[in-house]
Design a protein around this motif. Sequence first.
Motif, PDB file in Angstrom:
ATOM      1  N   ARG H  47       0.848  -1.151  -0.080  1.00  0.00           N
ATOM      2  CA  ARG H  47      -0.009   0.042   0.040  1.00  0.00           C
ATOM      3  C   ARG H  47       0.909   1.286  -0.126  1.00  0.00           C
ATOM      4  N   CYS H  48       0.419   2.177  -0.728  1.00  0.00           N
ATOM      5  CA  CYS H  48       1.014   3.574  -0.745  1.00  0.00           C
ATOM      6  C   CYS H  48       0.324   4.227   0.371  1.00  0.00           C
ATOM      7  N   VAL H  49       1.077   4.801   1.399  1.00  0.00           N
ATOM      8  CA  VAL H  49       0.337   5.094   2.342  1.00  0.00           C
ATOM      9  C   VAL H  49      -0.465   6.491   2.068  1.00  0.00           C
ATOM     10  N   GLY H  50      -1.782   6.330   2.602  1.00  0.00           N
ATOM     11  CA  GLY H  50      -2.780   7.533   2.441  1.00  0.00           C
ATOM     12  C   GLY H  50      -3.271   7.664   1.083  1.00  0.00           C
ATOM     13  N   GLU H  51      -2.829   6.877   0.320  1.00  0.00           N
ATOM     14  CA  GLU H  51      -3.266   6.580  -1.304  1.00  0.00           C
ATOM     15  C   GLU H  51      -4.162   5.419  -1.573  1.00  0.00           C
ATOM     16  N   TYR H  52      -5.224   5.675  -2.498  1.00  0.00           N
ATOM     17  CA  TYR H  52      -5.811   4.407  -2.828  1.00  0.00           C
ATOM     18  C   TYR H  52      -5.126   3.852  -3.924  1.00  0.00           C
ATOM     19  N   ALA H  53      -3.743   3.287  -3.624  1.00  0.00           N
ATOM     20  CA  ALA H  53      -2.701   3.006  -4.499  1.00  0.00           C
ATOM     21  C   ALA H  53      -1.851   1.813  -4.197  1.00  0.00           C
ATOM     22  N   ASN H  54      -1.434   1.059  -4.684  1.00  0.00           N
ATOM     23  CA  ASN H  54      -0.438   0.002  -4.433  1.00  0.00           C
ATOM     24  C   ASN H  54       0.956   0.075  -5.354  1.00  0.00           C
ATOM     25  N   LEU H  55       1.769  -0.461  -4.862  1.00  0.00           N
ATOM     26  CA  LEU H  55       3.135  -0.586  -5.700  1.00  0.00           C
ATOM     27  C   LEU H  55       3.432  -2.009  -5.636  1.00  0.00           C
ATOM     28  N   SER H  56       3.513  -2.474  -6.859  1.00  0.00           N
ATOM     29  CA  SER H  56       3.600  -4.172  -6.902  1.00  0.00           C
ATOM     30  C   SER H  56       4.565  -4.604  -7.727  1.00  0.00           C
ATOM     31  N   ILE H  57       5.195  -5.743  -7.490  1.00  0.00           N
ATOM     32  CA  ILE H  57       6.487  -6.139  -8.430  1.00  0.00           C
ATOM     33  C   ILE H  57       5.763  -7.746  -8.890  1.00  0.00           C
ATOM     34  N   PHE H  58       5.997  -7.639 -10.171  1.00  0.00           N
ATOM     35  CA  PHE H  58       5.455  -9.050 -10.848  1.00  0.00           C
ATOM     36  C   PHE H  58       6.973  -9.569 -11.481  1.00  0.00           C
ATOM     37  N   GLU H  59       6.806 -10.809 -11.483  1.00  0.00           N
ATOM     38  CA  GLU H  59       7.707 -11.845 -12.227  1.00  0.00           C
ATOM     39  C   GLU H  59       6.990 -12.718 -12.966  1.00  0.00           C
ATOM     40  N   VAL H  60       7.240 -12.408 -14.391  1.00  0.00           N
ATOM     41  CA  VAL H  60       6.486 -12.987 -15.226  1.00  0.00           C
ATOM     42  C   VAL H  60       7.225 -13.717 -16.682  1.00  0.00           C
ATOM     43  N   GLU H  61       6.581 -14.256 -17.493  1.00  0.00           N
ATOM     44  CA  GLU H  61       7.340 -14.669 -18.751  1.00  0.00           C
ATOM     45  C   GLU H  61       7.772 -13.415 -19.572  1.00  0.00           C
ATOM     46  N   GLY H  62       6.940 -12.505 -19.562  1.00  0.00           N
ATOM     47  CA  GLY H  62       7.441 -11.254 -20.503  1.00  0.00           C
ATOM     48  C   GLY H  62       5.970 -10.372 -20.481  1.00  0.00           C
ATOM     49  N   ASN H  63       6.050  -9.578 -21.491  1.00  0.00           N
ATOM     50  CA  ASN H  63       5.129  -8.491 -21.704  1.00  0.00           C
ATOM     51  C   ASN H  63       3.663  -9.021 -21.809  1.00  0.00           C
ATOM     52  N   ALA H  64       3.707  -9.993 -22.544  1.00  0.00           N
ATOM     53  CA  ALA H  64       2.291 -10.509 -22.917  1.00  0.00           C
ATOM     54  C   ALA H  64       1.656 -11.221 -21.486  1.00  0.00           C
ATOM     55  N   GLN H  65       2.467 -11.887 -20.734  1.00  0.00           N
ATOM     56  CA  GLN H  65       1.750 -12.344 -19.601  1.00  0.00           C
ATOM     57  C   GLN H  65       1.373 -11.369 -18.466  1.00  0.00           C
ATOM     58  N   LEU H  66       2.373 -10.189 -18.547  1.00  0.00           N
ATOM     59  CA  LEU H  66       1.993  -9.169 -17.458  1.00  0.00           C
ATOM     60  C   LEU H  66       0.862  -8.488 -18.115  1.00  0.00           C
ATOM     61  N   HIS H  67       0.641  -8.320 -19.263  1.00  0.00           N
ATOM     62  CA  HIS H  67      -0.661  -7.780 -19.835  1.00  0.00           C
ATOM     63  C   HIS H  67      -1.673  -8.468 -19.467  1.00  0.00           C
ATOM     64  N   GLU H  68      -1.841  -9.841 -19.832  1.00  0.00           N
ATOM     65  CA  GLU H  68      -2.848 -10.656 -19.388  1.00  0.00           C
ATOM     66  C   GLU H  68      -3.321 -10.745 -17.936  1.00  0.00           C
ATOM     67  N   ILE H  69      -2.496 -10.552 -17.127  1.00  0.00           N
ATOM     68  CA  ILE H  69      -2.823 -10.461 -15.741  1.00  0.00           C
ATOM     69  C   ILE H  69      -3.288  -9.107 -15.226  1.00  0.00           C
ATOM     70  N   LEU H  70      -2.803  -8.169 -15.668  1.00  0.00           N
ATOM     71  CA  LEU H  70      -3.200  -6.732 -15.408  1.00  0.00           C
ATOM     72  C   LEU H  70      -4.782  -6.433 -16.045  1.00  0.00           C
TER      73      LEU H  70
END
Lengths: 96, 96, 96, 96, 96, 96, 96, 96, 96, 96
Positions: H47-70
Motif C-alpha cells: 500500500r502507498c500510505v494515504g493513497e488508494y494505490a499500491n506498488l507491486s512487483i511482478f515476475e512473469v514470462e514477459g510483456n504478454a503475460q504481464l498484460h494478461e494479468i493486469l
Amino acid sequence: MAELYAVRMDVALPPDLDPAARADLLAREKAYSQEWQRSGHWKSIRRCVGEYANLSIFEVEGNAQLHEILWGLPLLAYTTITVTPLAQHPSDIAAG
Amino acid sequence: MAELYAVRMDVALPPDLDPAARADLLAREKAYSQEWQRSGHWKSIRRCVGEYANLSIFEVEGNAQLHEILWGLPLLAYTTITVTPLAQHPSDIAAG
Amino acid sequence: MAELYAVRMDVALPPDLDPAARADLLAREKAYSQEWQRSGHWKSIRRCVGEYANLSIFEVEGNAQLHEILWGLPLLAYTTITVTPLAQHPSDIAAG
Amino acid sequence: MAELYAVRMDVALPPDLDPAARADLLAREKAYSQEWQRSGHWKSIRRCVGEYANLSIFEVEGNAQLHEILWGLPLLAYTTITVTPLAQHPSDIAAG
Amino acid sequence: MAELYAVRMDVALPPDLDPAARADLLAREKAYSQEWQRSGHWKSIRRCVGEYANLSIFEVEGNAQLHEILWGLPLLAYTTITVTPLAQHPSDIAAG
Amino acid sequence: MAELYAVRMDVALPPDLDPAARADLLAREKAYSQEWQRSGHWKSIRRCVGEYANLSIFEVEGNAQLHEILWGLPLLAYTTITVTPLAQHPSDIAAG
Amino acid sequence: MAELYAVRMDVALPPDLDPAARADLLAREKAYSQEWQRSGHWKSIRRCVGEYANLSIFEVEGNAQLHEILWGLPLLAYTTITVTPLAQHPSDIAAG
Amino acid sequence: MAELYAVRMDVALPPDLDPAARADLLAREKAYSQEWQRSGHWKSIRRCVGEYANLSIFEVEGNAQLHEILWGLPLLAYTTITVTPLAQHPSDIAAG
Amino acid sequence: MAELYAVRMDVALPPDLDPAARADLLAREKAYSQEWQRSGHWKSIRRCVGEYANLSIFEVEGNAQLHEILWGLPLLAYTTITVTPLAQHPSDIAAG
Amino acid sequence: MAELYAVRMDVALPPDLDPAARADLLAREKAYSQEWQRSGHWKSIRRCVGEYANLSIFEVEGNAQLHEILWGLPLLAYTTITVTPLAQHPSDIAAG
C-alpha cells in the motif's frame, strides 16, 4: 496580528562548488535560520526525507516580512521557494 | 519512537451533493479530525488560503498508523492526499 | 496594515446546469464581488481573454480575511483558485 | 485604445555572475522599469513573495508595444515571461 | 489598428450528448465561425490532425473584441481555449 | 499535394554567448528563414509577444521536407520545436 | 508519396457503459481498424502493456488522410490521440 | 526466463458506487490478486500510505503475460496503471 | 520468445561540443545502431519530425537485453530514454 | 518495528565528468549500496530499463534512518530522489 505561511525550500547546490565556499554558505544559512527561529518567526523547519529540501512554518507580520526573511537566505540563489499562505482551519481544536 | 509526516489534503466535493449528506459528512470529518488531534497524533491542521485544502502535520508510530488514520477519513473518497515523510533538520534549534 | 494578493479564479460550470440556477448563481456572484469591490478589499477584477477566468487583486488585513472572502464566493464549488501573496517591489516608483 | 495585459516575470540569475555586472544589470533593469512606469504603460509591478519574480500590469497600445517594452528589458536573457491578455470583467464596478 | 492572436480550441463533447442537440450545436458553431471568417476577423481555422481541436488566427481591434468573439462560441462550454498574442517577427519578409 | 504544419520555435540563447557569434547566428537565421519564406514553404512567421519564440505555418511536400527545413535552422541547437500537423477544417469558408 | 506517423490512442470507456453498447463499439472498432490495416495504411497496432492504449504506425498520403482515418474511429469520443509525424532516420539501414 | 516489472496501480472508485457492487468488486479484486500472488507471478503488493494505490512487483514470462494479468483485474476500469520494466542492477549483492 | 518495446530517444547535445568529438560520437552512434538493426533486434528507427529525437521498435529476449543495448549507446549520456513495453493487440490482423 | 519505503533514484552525471573521478564515484556508490544491502536495510535494488535510475525498497527504523542512508549516497549530488512510504496491503497473502 500574526500571519502563518508554509514554505517549502528545494536547494540545488552545484556538485563542483568549492568545498570551502560550500561550508561557508551552509554555516551562514544555519546561523541565519536559527536567528529567525529564535525570534519566533521561523516556527519550525523539518527535513523532507531523502531530499535536499525542507518544509518550514513561518509566523510573521505579513507578506512583506516573510519576503524580507526569505530574500535574506544565504542559499537563496540556489533555492526554489514555494509559499502557501495559511489560515485557521475550522476543525482545529485550538479554534475554540 | 515518533515519526513525523506532512500531509496535504485537497477536497473535491461534487457541487450537487445532497445538502444533508454534505452536512453529515463534514460533521463526521470534523469530529474524526478532532479526535485524532486530541490524541496528539494529528499535531496541527491549517487551511490553505482560498482552497478546499489543508496542510496537516502528523506524529505517529510509523507508516502503518498514518495510513490507518488517513484511510478512516469520512471525506476520503473526495480527497487527494499527498504525504511527505519528515525528519529532524540540522538547522532546527531544537536539535541541540 | 494592508496585505496584497493576486488571485486567479478559473470557473468550470457544467454545461447542463439548469439555466435558472445558472442565472441565479451568476447574479449572486456579481453582487458578491461588487460588494467587496466597493469595500475596497477587492481592488480589481479583470477577465482573462477567451477563458472563463479572472485575475483579481485583493487588499485585505491578511490571510484570514482573504480566505473568508474567497470562501464566500457563490461560484466557489465550480472555481479553482490560485493565490499569490504580493509585496512591494523595489523597482516600484511608488516605493519612494 | 488602451490594451491591458498581466505579465509575470521569473528571473534566474546565475549565482556566479560577476557582482559588478550583476549590480549594473539590476540598476539598468530598475531604471528601465521606472521609465516605463512613469510613462503610464507599466501600470504596476509587485513582488511575488519569496520568489525572484514579479507580477506586473501593462496598459499599452497593443501587442506590438507590449513586445517592444518586454524585449528591451536588461534582464530579458535571464527572464521567463508569461503574458495574459486582459479585458474588462462584467462584474467590475467600473464597468458602469 | 489590427491585433493578431493565435487561438487553439480543444473541444470535449460528452459522448452521450443527444444527437439532435449535438447536430444543432455543431451547425451553430460552424455558422458562427463562418460569419466571423467572412468579416475578416477570424483569418484562418485549421484542424489539428487526429484531435477535436483547431488552431485559428484572429485579427481584431484588440483584447476586448477577441474575448467577445470567443465568448460567443456556441461550443464554448465544451471548449478549452489557449490564447497567444502575436506581433510582427523581425524575420518576416513582409516586414520590409 | 501540399501539407500544412504549425511549428512553434522556442529559442534559448546562452546569455554569455560571444556577441559577434550571436550576431552572426541571428543574421544567418534571418537569411535562412527569409529564403524559405520566399520559396512559399514558410508561409508565415509571427512573434509570440514577450517570448523568444515564434509561431510559424509551413506548407511543404510532407514530413520529410519539413524536417529538412527545420533541421537546417542555424539556431537549431538552441531551439525547442513543437510540430502540429494541420488539415482543412470543415468550418473553413475556403472549404467550399 | 507515402507519409509516416506514430499515433498513440488512449481509451477511457465509462465503467457503467451498457455491456451491449460496449460490445458493439469494440466490435466496430476492431472491424474498422482491420479494414484499414488490410488497406496497408494502418501499418501496425500494438498494445501498451497494462494500459487501455495502443501505439500504431500509419502510412498514408498525408495529414488529410490520417485525419480522415482517425476521425472515423468508432471509439473516437472516448479516445485521446497523440500524433507524431515521422521521417526517415539517417541511421536507418534501409536508408541506403 | 523470468522478467521483472514494477507496477503502480491508482484506483479511483466513484463515491456513489452501490455498496454491494463495491464490496463485490473489492472481494473479487482481492481474490484475483491473491491467486496470482500464490502462483509466484505477483511477487509483492504494498500500500502507498494515504493513497488508494499500491506498488507491486511482478515476475512473469514477459510483456504478454504481464498484460494478461493486469487486463484481468476486476477493478481495471477504475485503475490507472504505470508499468516500469526492471532489470538486474550492477550494485545488487545478488548479482554475484 | 521475442519481446517488443517502443523506445523514444531525445538527444540534447551541448551546442559548444567540440566539432570533432561531435562527429566521432555521431559516427559511433550510427554504427552502433546499424549493427543492432542488422541483428534484427532494433527493428526500426524513425526520426520525429523537427526534433532531435527518434522513435524505435526493439524486438529482444527481454528487459535485460533491451537495457544492455540502450546502455551501450554512444550518445547515452546526452539522451533521455522512454520505454513502453508492447504486446500483441487483439485488433492486429496478424493475430489470427 | 520496521518501516518500508520505495525509493526511486534518477542519476544525472555530467557527460564531461573526469573519467577517474567518475569511476571513483561509481565504485564508492556501489560499495555504499552493498554495505546497506548486507545490513538488510536496503532490501532490493533494481535497474529501470534504459534509464540511469533504480527502484529500491528500504526496510528501516523510520524516517530518520532512511534519510541518513540516502543522505550518505556518494552520488547524492547528482541524484533526484522520490520517496514513497509503504504499508501492508490488505490483499497481501502474507497479511494472514
